[in-house]
Design a protein around this motif. Structure first.
Motif, PDB file in Angstrom:
ATOM      1  N   TYR A 152      31.692  53.292  51.938  1.00 45.09           N
ATOM      2  CA  TYR A 152      31.813  51.912  52.613  1.00 45.09           C
ATOM      3  C   TYR A 152      33.187  51.114  51.997  1.00 45.09           C
ATOM      4  N   GLN A 153      33.560  51.578  50.678  1.00 44.75           N
ATOM      5  CA  GLN A 153      34.370  50.928  50.081  1.00 44.75           C
ATOM      6  C   GLN A 153      35.820  51.105  50.481  1.00 44.75           C
ATOM      7  N   ILE A 154      36.001  52.093  51.242  1.00 45.83           N
ATOM      8  CA  ILE A 154      37.249  52.406  51.637  1.00 45.83           C
ATOM      9  C   ILE A 154      37.697  52.909  53.108  1.00 45.83           C
ATOM     10  N   HIS A 202      33.962  39.719  34.603  1.00 44.66           N
ATOM     11  CA  HIS A 202      33.423  39.441  33.344  1.00 44.66           C
ATOM     12  C   HIS A 202      32.165  40.093  32.642  1.00 44.66           C
ATOM     13  N   TRP A 203      31.702  41.328  33.434  1.00 42.45           N
ATOM     14  CA  TRP A 203      30.747  41.938  33.065  1.00 42.45           C
ATOM     15  C   TRP A 203      31.339  43.096  32.232  1.00 42.45           C
ATOM     16  N   LEU A 204      32.753  43.301  32.184  1.00 37.74           N
ATOM     17  CA  LEU A 204      33.436  44.706  31.676  1.00 37.74           C
ATOM     18  C   LEU A 204      34.346  44.356  30.451  1.00 37.74           C
ATOM     19  N   TYR A 254      30.703  55.392  33.595  1.00 41.59           N
ATOM     20  CA  TYR A 254      30.596  54.396  32.264  1.00 41.59           C
ATOM     21  C   TYR A 254      31.793  53.505  32.525  1.00 41.59           C
ATOM     22  N   TYR A 255      31.250  51.998  32.272  1.00 42.07           N
ATOM     23  CA  TYR A 255      32.363  51.169  32.234  1.00 42.07           C
ATOM     24  C   TYR A 255      32.131  50.273  30.879  1.00 42.07           C
ATOM     25  N   THR A 256      31.035  49.829  30.520  1.00 48.35           N
ATOM     26  CA  THR A 256      31.226  48.996  29.326  1.00 48.35           C
ATOM     27  C   THR A 256      29.861  49.086  28.521  1.00 48.35           C
ATOM     28  N   TYR A 263      24.971  60.061  48.708  1.00 49.61           N
ATOM     29  CA  TYR A 263      24.505  58.557  49.026  1.00 49.61           C
ATOM     30  C   TYR A 263      24.877  57.605  48.024  1.00 49.61           C
ATOM     31  N   HIS A 264      25.949  56.607  48.502  1.00 48.84           N
ATOM     32  CA  HIS A 264      26.559  55.654  47.825  1.00 48.84           C
ATOM     33  C   HIS A 264      26.161  54.452  48.437  1.00 48.84           C
ATOM     34  N   TRP A 265      25.041  54.047  48.562  1.00 46.61           N
ATOM     35  CA  TRP A 265      24.293  52.733  48.928  1.00 46.61           C
ATOM     36  C   TRP A 265      24.360  52.276  50.354  1.00 46.61           C
ATOM     37  N   ASP A 266      24.752  53.280  51.279  1.00 43.03           N
ATOM     38  CA  ASP A 266      24.856  52.895  52.487  1.00 43.03           C
ATOM     39  C   ASP A 266      23.860  53.564  53.539  1.00 43.03           C
ATOM     40  N   THR A 291      31.686  60.448  36.183  1.00 43.71           N
ATOM     41  CA  THR A 291      32.001  60.513  37.851  1.00 43.71           C
ATOM     42  C   THR A 291      32.713  59.182  37.894  1.00 43.71           C
ATOM     43  N   GLU A 292      32.640  58.088  36.973  1.00 43.78           N
ATOM     44  CA  GLU A 292      33.423  57.008  37.024  1.00 43.78           C
ATOM     45  C   GLU A 292      33.744  56.633  35.765  1.00 43.78           C
ATOM     46  N   ASN A 293      35.155  55.945  35.630  1.00 44.09           N
ATOM     47  CA  ASN A 293      35.467  55.033  34.311  1.00 44.09           C
ATOM     48  C   ASN A 293      36.640  54.453  35.186  1.00 44.09           C
ATOM     49  N   ARG A 301      40.410  44.583  41.199  1.00 47.14           N
ATOM     50  CA  ARG A 301      41.181  45.701  41.686  1.00 47.14           C
ATOM     51  C   ARG A 301      41.013  46.725  40.444  1.00 47.14           C
ATOM     52  N   PHE A 302      40.259  47.729  41.101  1.00 46.45           N
ATOM     53  CA  PHE A 302      39.827  49.013  40.062  1.00 46.45           C
ATOM     54  C   PHE A 302      40.759  50.089  40.270  1.00 46.45           C
ATOM     55  N   GLY A 303      41.758  49.961  41.378  1.00 44.38           N
ATOM     56  CA  GLY A 303      42.483  51.065  41.614  1.00 44.38           C
ATOM     57  C   GLY A 303      43.516  51.732  40.635  1.00 44.38           C
ATOM     58  N   LEU A 352      22.740  61.167  44.449  1.00 47.22           N
ATOM     59  CA  LEU A 352      22.791  59.799  44.767  1.00 47.22           C
ATOM     60  C   LEU A 352      23.701  59.183  43.758  1.00 47.22           C
ATOM     61  N   ASN A 353      24.267  58.029  44.110  1.00 42.82           N
ATOM     62  CA  ASN A 353      25.117  57.260  43.048  1.00 42.82           C
ATOM     63  C   ASN A 353      24.341  55.938  42.594  1.00 42.82           C
ATOM     64  N   GLU A 354      24.223  55.957  41.338  1.00 46.43           N
ATOM     65  CA  GLU A 354      23.690  54.878  40.506  1.00 46.43           C
ATOM     66  C   GLU A 354      22.285  54.295  41.441  1.00 46.43           C
ATOM     67  N   PRO A 355      21.377  55.091  41.282  1.00 52.18           N
ATOM     68  CA  PRO A 355      20.045  54.537  41.875  1.00 52.18           C
ATOM     69  C   PRO A 355      19.543  53.375  41.142  1.00 52.18           C
ATOM     70  N   LEU A 414      36.993  47.597  48.369  1.00 50.84           N
ATOM     71  CA  LEU A 414      35.853  46.661  48.607  1.00 50.84           C
ATOM     72  C   LEU A 414      34.835  46.778  47.478  1.00 50.84           C
ATOM     73  N   GLU A 415      34.959  45.749  46.531  1.00 49.29           N
ATOM     74  CA  GLU A 415      34.317  45.763  45.202  1.00 49.29           C
ATOM     75  C   GLU A 415      32.853  44.996  45.798  1.00 49.29           C
ATOM     76  N   TRP A 416      32.202  45.625  46.769  1.00 48.48           N
ATOM     77  CA  TRP A 416      30.764  45.142  47.438  1.00 48.48           C
ATOM     78  C   TRP A 416      30.788  43.835  47.340  1.00 48.48           C
ATOM     79  N   SER A 417      29.460  43.102  46.561  1.00 44.15           N
ATOM     80  CA  SER A 417      29.598  41.643  46.721  1.00 44.15           C
ATOM     81  C   SER A 417      30.570  40.867  46.076  1.00 44.15           C
ATOM     82  N   ALA A 427      38.343  58.993  37.501  1.00 44.58           N
ATOM     83  CA  ALA A 427      38.902  57.757  37.265  1.00 44.58           C
ATOM     84  C   ALA A 427      38.313  56.824  38.394  1.00 44.58           C
ATOM     85  N   TRP A 428      37.709  55.850  38.009  1.00 41.15           N
ATOM     86  CA  TRP A 428      37.470  54.880  39.233  1.00 41.15           C
ATOM     87  C   TRP A 428      38.650  53.900  39.454  1.00 41.15           C
ATOM     88  N   SER A 429      39.189  53.773  40.218  1.00 43.59           N
ATOM     89  CA  SER A 429      39.244  54.566  41.447  1.00 43.59           C
ATOM     90  C   SER A 429      40.546  54.719  42.124  1.00 43.59           C
TER      91      SER A 429
END
Ligand code: GCO
Length: 481
Positions: free
Chosen positions: A19-21, A354-356, A313-315, A122-125, A381-383, A446-448, A168-171, A437-440, A430-432
């Motif tokens: 959904y993000q790309i 702010h969260w990272l 893992y991010y933070t 499944y990545h949330w869609d 699987t993501e960082n 920009r994580f790319g 599943l991604n991040e249940p 599209l960073e969801w909400s 590496a994410w991404s």
């Protein structure tokens, strides 16, 4: 900087999610998913952004895979949109051959380039039709049967070439953001006056059980009917920060830190990797709001032998004990989460969201903890991160990304150290691959490692992509012991 050699089978690559790309939401027979509805119903909740076009990867995937080749990727993690494969989602609903063709093209193109496809189912869609038909993830019995059938279709049609599956991604995010805070699709929350049709204080925990059992069924199906012939591996990607006590001398804060990780990671990892009940701390706080597992459920969990632990893992953060009884809306274990400790020390350097904050030292501890608890090979699987202020930068400013470069170096360094500590870490994504599209949060963060111009859809590699390219080419990682 001294370097350490990585094993030849260490997986190196980049990750994305459908959904993000992808965009092309009305093409190729795709059915609607809960994110289509969420973005369009109340656009302010997603900063007026949506996935209608996103990065238009649906039409530009060859160009994107040229980038993967340029970056020397050995693997690429992407997700399949359930509603492209089965537009109405259910076990008796028709399979959409155009959707199958699309993912066949992706997989074949990757393989032609010598890049291993890593597929997230499944990545949330969730297909919107399943949400409408029976409440989607709130209906534990129905949704797990439909997820199993969807997984089986994917194994049947792609499993001759796909050897790495993530169910599943991040249940946690699906359950908590989707059904507690309401910040993600389908946007349910006990504080949302529109949610008058259920007991929203129970919903995240019901959804959690539905996700756990769906994972189990998809793994059992693979193990029973596909593994022998296809010889692949299957795992799940869990998110979760590492927590240290806010006051290093406080036993209560130490317990709070542990409890916070149990509410985040143990919730899913204990049933999935240990075939055990939820952590005791969850049962104590949530009582009967937390669903139970039947004998039959436990048998399924025990049979669902999962090969690897996918870690996003991010933070990290500090945990401070909260006195008093936890309110019904509490999903974190009656803990105050803080970015600096009692001595005023910050958890790490602030990124573009702010969260990272960048906390590689805690990453190392996190890897050790997860390895010792669950004893499975870990794949990161993501960082990744956005650079400070990157959302307001021009293209030429954004492609020069020293913050991200340092973040990658420090986290790869931590992986090297944890491998020396004895943790088994078998890959890194590496994410991404590109800004998306960073969801909400819309298209701001920009994580790319590739800059996406959302007006022209032009892609431009950032300097951090080239750092990873060098490390991948040398199959080495920095270790600054
Ligand atoms: C997640 C998702 C990604 C996000 C990324 C950055 O971990 O939340 O898997 O889709 O874009 O994490 O927030």
């Amino acid at each position: 900087m001294p370097v350490s050699a990585l094993p030849p089978d260490f997986e190196w690559g980049f990750a994305t999610a459908a959904y993000q790309i992808e965009g092309a939401v009305n093409e190729g027979g795709r059915g609607k998913c809960i994110w289509d509805t969420f973005c369009h119903l109340e656009p302010s909740r997603t900063k007026n952004a949506n996935g209608d076009v996103a990065c238009d990867h649906y039409h530009k995937f060859e160009e994107d895979f040229d980038l993967l080749t340029k970056y020397g990727a050995g693997a690429y993690r992407f997700s399949i949109a359930w509603s492209r494969i089965i537009p109405l989602g259910g076990r008796n609903d028709p399979v959409n051959e155009e959707g199958i063709d699309f993912y066949n093209q992706l997989i074949d193109s990757l393989l032609r380039r010598g890049i291993k496809p890593w597929v997230t189912l499944y990545h949330w869609d969730l297909p919107q039709a399943l949400h409408d038909r029976y409440g989607g993830w709130l209906n534990v019995d129905e949704v797990q049967k439909d997820f199993e059938r969807y997984a089986r279709v994917c194994y049947e049609r792609f499993g001759d070439r796909v050897k790495s599956w993530i169910t599943l991604n991040e249940p946690w995010i699906q359950a908590v953001y989707g059904y507690a805070t309401g910040g993600n699709a389908p946007g349910r929350s006990s504080t949302n006056p529109q949610c008058t049709d259920g007991d929203t204080s129970r919903e995240p925990w019901i959804v959690g059980k539905a996700l756990i059992m769906s994972h189990a069924r998809a793994v059992i199906a693979y193990n029973q009917d596909f593994r022998k012939q296809q010889k692949g591996a299957i795992g799940i990607s869990l998110n979760g920060d590492y927590y240290e006590p806010w006051d290093a001398t406080s036993e209560q804060d130490a317990e709070a830190a542990e409890r916070r990780m149990e509410f985040h990671i143990g919730w899913f990892a204990n049933p999935i990797f240990l075939a055990k009940d939820y952590p005791d701390s969850m049962r104590e706080q949530l009582g009967s709001r937390l669903p139970t597992f039947s004998e039959e459920d436990f048998a399924a969990l025990a049979a669902a032998e999962t090969d690897f632990y996918g870690m996003n893992y991010y933070t990290s953060q500090y945990a401070k004990h909260k006195a008093g009884v936890a309110p019904d809306t509490d999903v974190v274990g009656n803990v105050e989460e803080l970015q600096s400790n009692k001595k005023g020390q910050s958890v790490g350097a602030e990124s573009g969201v702010h969260w990272l904050r960048s906390c590689p030292e805690m990453f190392r501890k996190h890897l050790t903890r997860v390895h010792s608890l669950y004893k499975k090979p870990i794949y990161i699987t993501e960082n990744g991160c956005p650079c400070p202020g990157e959302d307001k930068m021009t293209k030429s400013e954004s492609v020069d990304d020293p913050f991200r470069l340092q973040y990658f170096k420090d986290h790869l360094d931590a992986i090297g150290k944890s491998r020396q500590d004895g943790a088994i870490i078998s890959g890194y994504f590496a994410w991404s691959l590109m800004d998306n599209l960073e969801w909400s949060d819309g298209f701001g963060p920009r994580f790319g490692v590739t800059y996406t111009d959302y007006d022209t859809l032009e892609r431009t590699p950032k300097k951090s992509a080239l750092l990873l390219q060098e490390l991948i080419a040398e199959r080495k990682q920095p270790i600054s012991c």
